[in-house]
Motif scaffolding. Structure first.
Motif, PDB file in Angstrom:
ATOM      1  N   ALA A 108       0.834  -1.200   0.000  1.00 24.06           N
ATOM      2  CA  ALA A 108       0.000   0.000   0.000  1.00 24.06           C
ATOM      3  C   ALA A 108       0.872   1.255   0.000  1.00 24.06           C
ATOM      4  O   ALA A 108       0.583   2.228  -0.713  1.00 24.06           O
ATOM      5  CB  ALA A 108      -0.930  -0.012   1.206  1.00 24.06           C
ATOM      6  N   ALA A 109       1.955   1.253   0.785  1.00 22.01           N
ATOM      7  CA  ALA A 109       2.852   2.407   0.825  1.00 22.01           C
ATOM      8  C   ALA A 109       3.520   2.626  -0.530  1.00 22.01           C
ATOM      9  O   ALA A 109       3.732   3.774  -0.947  1.00 22.01           O
ATOM     10  CB  ALA A 109       3.904   2.204   1.909  1.00 22.01           C
ATOM     11  N   TRP A 110       3.844   1.545  -1.217  1.00 19.75           N
ATOM     12  CA  TRP A 110       4.432   1.676  -2.552  1.00 19.75           C
ATOM     13  C   TRP A 110       3.480   2.404  -3.491  1.00 19.75           C
ATOM     14  O   TRP A 110       3.878   3.329  -4.209  1.00 19.75           O
ATOM     15  CB  TRP A 110       4.770   0.292  -3.098  1.00 19.75           C
ATOM     16  CG  TRP A 110       5.063   0.263  -4.565  1.00 19.75           C
ATOM     17  CD1 TRP A 110       5.995   1.004  -5.236  1.00 19.75           C
ATOM     18  CD2 TRP A 110       4.389  -0.529  -5.555  1.00 19.75           C
ATOM     19  NE1 TRP A 110       5.964   0.721  -6.583  1.00 19.75           N
ATOM     20  CE2 TRP A 110       4.986  -0.212  -6.814  1.00 19.75           C
ATOM     21  CE3 TRP A 110       3.373  -1.470  -5.509  1.00 19.75           C
ATOM     22  CZ2 TRP A 110       4.570  -0.825  -7.993  1.00 19.75           C
ATOM     23  CZ3 TRP A 110       2.976  -2.073  -6.691  1.00 19.75           C
ATOM     24  CH2 TRP A 110       3.569  -1.744  -7.912  1.00 19.75           C
ATOM     25  N   ARG A 111       2.187   2.026  -3.477  1.00 19.76           N
ATOM     26  CA  ARG A 111       1.213   2.661  -4.364  1.00 19.76           C
ATOM     27  C   ARG A 111       0.944   4.109  -3.951  1.00 19.76           C
ATOM     28  O   ARG A 111       0.825   4.997  -4.801  1.00 19.76           O
ATOM     29  CB  ARG A 111      -0.098   1.863  -4.345  1.00 19.76           C
ATOM     30  CG  ARG A 111       0.021   0.476  -4.929  1.00 19.76           C
ATOM     31  CD  ARG A 111       0.278   0.516  -6.408  1.00 19.76           C
ATOM     32  NE  ARG A 111      -0.820   1.146  -7.144  1.00 19.76           N
ATOM     33  CZ  ARG A 111      -0.790   1.389  -8.445  1.00 19.76           C
ATOM     34  NH1 ARG A 111       0.276   1.082  -9.153  1.00 19.76           N
ATOM     35  NH2 ARG A 111      -1.819   1.940  -9.056  1.00 19.76           N
ATOM     36  N   VAL A 112       0.854   4.365  -2.649  1.00 15.35           N
ATOM     37  CA  VAL A 112       0.652   5.737  -2.175  1.00 15.35           C
ATOM     38  C   VAL A 112       1.851   6.599  -2.577  1.00 15.35           C
ATOM     39  O   VAL A 112       1.693   7.750  -3.003  1.00 15.35           O
ATOM     40  CB  VAL A 112       0.440   5.753  -0.651  1.00 15.35           C
ATOM     41  CG1 VAL A 112       0.470   7.181  -0.120  1.00 15.35           C
ATOM     42  CG2 VAL A 112      -0.882   5.094  -0.290  1.00 15.35           C
ATOM     43  N   GLY A 113       3.057   6.050  -2.452  1.00 15.90           N
ATOM     44  CA  GLY A 113       4.235   6.809  -2.843  1.00 15.90           C
ATOM     45  C   GLY A 113       4.240   7.145  -4.328  1.00 15.90           C
ATOM     46  O   GLY A 113       4.626   8.254  -4.715  1.00 15.90           O
ATOM     47  N   LEU A 114       3.805   6.207  -5.173  1.00 16.16           N
ATOM     48  CA  LEU A 114       3.732   6.496  -6.604  1.00 16.16           C
ATOM     49  C   LEU A 114       2.794   7.671  -6.885  1.00 16.16           C
ATOM     50  O   LEU A 114       3.080   8.518  -7.741  1.00 16.16           O
ATOM     51  CB  LEU A 114       3.251   5.261  -7.368  1.00 16.16           C
ATOM     52  CG  LEU A 114       4.219   4.086  -7.502  1.00 16.16           C
ATOM     53  CD1 LEU A 114       3.564   2.952  -8.279  1.00 16.16           C
ATOM     54  CD2 LEU A 114       5.506   4.510  -8.186  1.00 16.16           C
ATOM     55  N   LYS A 115       1.687   7.721  -6.172  1.00 25.43           N
ATOM     56  CA  LYS A 115       0.727   8.807  -6.388  1.00 25.43           C
ATOM     57  C   LYS A 115       1.227  10.141  -5.837  1.00 25.43           C
ATOM     58  O   LYS A 115       0.677  11.190  -6.158  1.00 25.43           O
ATOM     59  CB  LYS A 115      -0.615   8.442  -5.749  1.00 25.43           C
ATOM     60  CG  LYS A 115      -1.247   7.214  -6.394  1.00 25.43           C
ATOM     61  CD  LYS A 115      -2.478   6.756  -5.653  1.00 25.43           C
ATOM     62  CE  LYS A 115      -2.995   5.443  -6.257  1.00 25.43           C
ATOM     63  NZ  LYS A 115      -4.196   4.939  -5.559  1.00 25.43           N
ATOM     64  N   LEU A 116       2.274  10.091  -5.015  1.00 21.03           N
ATOM     65  CA  LEU A 116       2.906  11.304  -4.499  1.00 21.03           C
ATOM     66  C   LEU A 116       4.271  11.533  -5.146  1.00 21.03           C
ATOM     67  O   LEU A 116       5.160  12.154  -4.550  1.00 21.03           O
ATOM     68  CB  LEU A 116       3.043  11.218  -2.982  1.00 21.03           C
ATOM     69  CG  LEU A 116       1.714  11.289  -2.209  1.00 21.03           C
ATOM     70  CD1 LEU A 116       1.935  11.004  -0.738  1.00 21.03           C
ATOM     71  CD2 LEU A 116       1.049  12.645  -2.398  1.00 21.03           C
ATOM     72  N   GLN A 117       4.438  11.002  -6.368  1.00 21.98           N
ATOM     73  CA  GLN A 117       5.631  11.207  -7.184  1.00 21.98           C
ATOM     74  C   GLN A 117       6.901  10.689  -6.517  1.00 21.98           C
ATOM     75  O   GLN A 117       7.975  11.297  -6.613  1.00 21.98           O
ATOM     76  CB  GLN A 117       5.810  12.697  -7.542  1.00 21.98           C
ATOM     77  CG  GLN A 117       4.716  13.281  -8.401  1.00 21.98           C
ATOM     78  CD  GLN A 117       3.523  13.757  -7.600  1.00 21.98           C
ATOM     79  OE1 GLN A 117       3.667  14.573  -6.702  1.00 21.98           O
ATOM     80  NE2 GLN A 117       2.351  13.244  -7.920  1.00 21.98           N
ATOM     81  N   PHE A 139       4.466  16.501   4.317  1.00 23.29           N
ATOM     82  CA  PHE A 139       4.781  17.930   4.314  1.00 23.29           C
ATOM     83  C   PHE A 139       5.629  18.378   3.130  1.00 23.29           C
ATOM     84  O   PHE A 139       5.981  19.551   3.060  1.00 23.29           O
ATOM     85  CB  PHE A 139       5.502  18.295   5.626  1.00 23.29           C
ATOM     86  CG  PHE A 139       4.603  18.230   6.828  1.00 23.29           C
ATOM     87  CD1 PHE A 139       3.709  19.247   7.112  1.00 23.29           C
ATOM     88  CD2 PHE A 139       4.639  17.132   7.671  1.00 23.29           C
ATOM     89  CE1 PHE A 139       2.874  19.188   8.216  1.00 23.29           C
ATOM     90  CE2 PHE A 139       3.812  17.059   8.777  1.00 23.29           C
ATOM     91  CZ  PHE A 139       2.922  18.078   9.050  1.00 23.29           C
ATOM     92  N   ASP A 140       5.957  17.479   2.201  1.00 19.13           N
ATOM     93  CA  ASP A 140       6.660  17.973   1.021  1.00 19.13           C
ATOM     94  C   ASP A 140       5.658  18.594   0.055  1.00 19.13           C
ATOM     95  O   ASP A 140       4.459  18.662   0.331  1.00 19.13           O
ATOM     96  CB  ASP A 140       7.479  16.855   0.368  1.00 19.13           C
ATOM     97  CG  ASP A 140       6.609  15.739  -0.207  1.00 19.13           C
ATOM     98  OD1 ASP A 140       5.373  15.872  -0.170  1.00 19.13           O
ATOM     99  OD2 ASP A 140       7.161  14.733  -0.682  1.00 19.13           O
ATOM    100  N   LYS A 141       6.142  19.036  -1.090  1.00 17.31           N
ATOM    101  CA  LYS A 141       5.295  19.751  -2.047  1.00 17.31           C
ATOM    102  C   LYS A 141       4.643  18.834  -3.070  1.00 17.31           C
ATOM    103  O   LYS A 141       4.099  19.312  -4.071  1.00 17.31           O
ATOM    104  CB  LYS A 141       6.118  20.826  -2.770  1.00 17.31           C
ATOM    105  CG  LYS A 141       6.626  21.917  -1.832  1.00 17.31           C
ATOM    106  CD  LYS A 141       7.395  22.982  -2.609  1.00 17.31           C
ATOM    107  CE  LYS A 141       7.893  24.078  -1.680  1.00 17.31           C
ATOM    108  NZ  LYS A 141       8.639  25.135  -2.423  1.00 17.31           N
ATOM    109  N   SER A 142       4.682  17.547  -2.857  1.00 17.98           N
ATOM    110  CA  SER A 142       4.069  16.620  -3.805  1.00 17.98           C
ATOM    111  C   SER A 142       2.562  16.773  -3.798  1.00 17.98           C
ATOM    112  O   SER A 142       1.960  17.155  -2.786  1.00 17.98           O
ATOM    113  CB  SER A 142       4.455  15.180  -3.458  1.00 17.98           C
ATOM    114  OG  SER A 142       4.014  14.843  -2.154  1.00 17.98           O
TER     115      SER A 142
END
Length: 235
Positions: A108-117, A139-142
């Motif tokens: 799930a974290a892998w897919r969430v990370g993809l959606k946050l670039q 808190f990043d600008k993604s």
């Protein structure tokens, strides 16, 4: 000292005080970790368009929402947790279910990370320091972007097919874009057609105009001498 059989039990005021202080520090640490994690999840949920900040503060429920945002069915995660708790008294078996739940969250974290670039390697940070991974993504600008290739499990029982109020669907409008691994020849920005799509019929072939007729070639003048006139007939 009190002796019971071959076991000696010794209790001192120092040991009790140490256990009490340890329990207090553990409780404070757990509460602080829960608060920080909830804040990070709240910010990620806001990027994903989840309605209601309170959802990030409900134990277990916030993790199930995280699984949904990662394109995974939350019910299977709940089943793995339950099996791990119920079967925890069985050596190895109960622990295997809990390990499977942890792997489920990594996916799930892998897919969430993809959606946050975030590239795939970012999931390694989640494995070792999940709270740092959450803080960076919170808190990043993604910006949240669902237009990523479909998950490998999109067509099987692990895919999220639930609809929860306040949690937006993760299927991008117009379908998932082409996966460069499975469709390496697809142009950039290409999006796969939705299910049931049928290509329009090909237009009929254009009729060719008839070829223009060529005028007959001029005949060359005859080179033969004209015939001699016939003599007049005698009456």
């Amino acid at each position: 000292m009190e002796t019971f059989g071959s076991v000696d039990y010794y209790y001192s005021g120092g040991d009790v005080a140490f256990l009490f202080i340890f329990a207090v520090f553990w409780f404070i640490f757990a509460i602080a970790g829960y608060i920080i994690t909830s804040i990070f999840l709240m910010k990620i949920f806001e990027k994903a368009g989840v309605q209601g900040k309170w959802r990030a503060w409900v134990p277990l429920y916030n993790t199930l929402i995280f699984a949904k945002l990662g394109d995974l069915s939350p019910w299977w995660l709940l089943a793995l947790w339950g099996a791990g708790i119920v079967l925890g008294w069985i050596p190895v078996i109960g622990q295997l279910f809990l390990v499977a739940a942890a792997v489920y969250m990594i996916l799930a974290a892998w897919r969430v990370g993809l959606k946050l670039q975030k590239e795939v390697v970012w999931v390694i940070l989640y494995v070792f320091l999940a709270i740092v991974w959450l803080g960076i993504n919170a808190f990043d600008k993604s910006r949240w972007n669902t237009a990523v290739p479909a998950a490998p499990w999109a067509g099987n029982f692990l895919a999220d097919k639930t609809t929860w109020s306040g949690v937006p669907s993760q299927v991008p409008a117009g379908g998932y874009p082409a996966n460069p691994v499975t469709q390496p020849g697809a142009p950039a920005g290409y999006q796969a057609p939705p299910a049931g799509y049928q290509a329009p019929p090909a237009p009929p072939a254009a009729t060719q105009p008839p070829a223009a007729t060529q005028p007959p070639a001029p005949q060359p003048p005859s080179t033969e001498p004209p015939a001699a006139p016939e003599p007049p007939k005698q009456s």
